[in-house]
Design an enzyme around this catalytic site. Structure first.
Site, short mmCIF file in Angstrom:
data_model
loop_
_atom_site.label_atom_id
_atom_site.label_comp_id
_atom_site.label_asym_id
_atom_site.label_seq_id
_atom_site.Cartn_x
_atom_site.Cartn_y
_atom_site.Cartn_z
CG ASP A 39 -0.97 -3.90 3.61
OD1 ASP A 39 -0.12 -4.26 2.50
OD2 ASP A 39 -0.54 -4.04 4.52
CG ASP B 110 0.87 -6.02 -0.88
OD1 ASP B 110 2.29 -6.30 -1.18
OD2 ASP B 110 0.47 -5.81 0.23
CG ASP C 54 3.11 -11.16 2.95
OD1 ASP C 54 2.71 -11.79 2.32
OD2 ASP C 54 4.43 -10.97 3.52
#
Length: 257
Positions: free
Chosen positions: A199, A16, A18
């Site tokens: 996240d 991932d 961001d």
């Protein structure tokens, strides 16, 4: 050892962006450089997997030196293959038409100007322009009540639209996930080992799909709750957030290679 085994990709990392490989606030990735260098030393591949558009991710691939790898764009709704033209598929117009029929309260990128998106994301106006060039999915913000959100999600589902909560935005699509795209990339590249890092809740399936999953600490938004015990024991959860946590996880998990 046969020739194909000798030349197999030793490690393929799905990440991932961001809040994971990129800092949640300034989108920087300097703190990830030790981990990125380790992957290069190992001859490993790095697949960027994000809600970002193909045009946004191309820029990051060039900066990070991973243009030889595919990328998963718009939360799995599309795959950017190196050296191949973009797919002709375009779900975005159909998705926006469905949104017009749903309960009000969702403010998507298509409802915002470039400057609006820049303000909400911290991107520059030029970067926001690329972020709004969508083909498969629509990220946005819910501006109504919690009860209104539940009604919106129910009506969206009736129209074949799924919603996934990322680190900052609620993203709508017609259902293809990062994990779906990840499976396709794995079938194509046939790596010996896989790692996936994320996240936010929309990364959970991708993290579970890999041989080794990593949950990067997320102090700025909804994190990933514990998996079932038999899965959680195989998950590395970082202490640090963003690219620092990302790099620490990569260095830890590749120490034996």
């Amino acid at each position: 050892m046969n020739d194909s085994a000798a030349h197999a990709l030793p490690l393929l990392v799905f990440s991932d962006l961001d809040g994971t490989l990129l800092d949640h606030h300034d989108y920087g990735w300097d703190a990830a450089k030790p981990g990125l260098e380790r992957l290069r030393d190992l001859g490993a591949g790095l697949v960027l997997a994000s809600s970002k558009t193909a045009e946004e991710i191309r820029v990051l691939q060039q900066e990070m030196g991973v243009t030889d790898m595919p990328a998963i764009v718009e939360n799995g709704a599309g795959i950017l293959w190196p050296g191949k033209p973009d797919s002709d598929d375009d779900d975005y117009t159909r998705l926006r038409a469905v949104l017009e029929t749903l309960p009000k309260g969702f403010l998507g990128f298509g409802d915002m100007t470039d400057l609006d998106v820049a303000r909400e994301t911290g991107l520059s106006p030029a970067q926001a322009t690329l972020a709004r060039r969508r083909r498969f999915s629509e990220p946005g913000l819910w501006t109504g009540s919690q009860a209104g959100l539940q009604e919106f999600l129910k009506e969206a589902a009736r129209n074949g639209v799924t919603a996934r909560q990322g680190g900052r935005f609620l993203t709508l699509s017609f259902g293809r996930t990062k994990a779906d795209a990840m499976d396709e990339v794995i079938r194509h590249l046939e790596p010996i080992r896989t790692i996936a890092l994320g996240d936010a809740p929309n990364d959970a399936e991708m993290i579970q799909t890999a041989d080794q999953g990593v949950v990067v600490a997320n102090p700025d938004g909804p994190s990933i709750p514990p998996f079932p015990p038999e899965i959680e024991t195989q998950i590395l959860r970082t202490t640090h957030s963003g690219p620092q946590g990302w790099s620490e996880a990569i260095l830890t998990l590749t120490a034996d290679l």
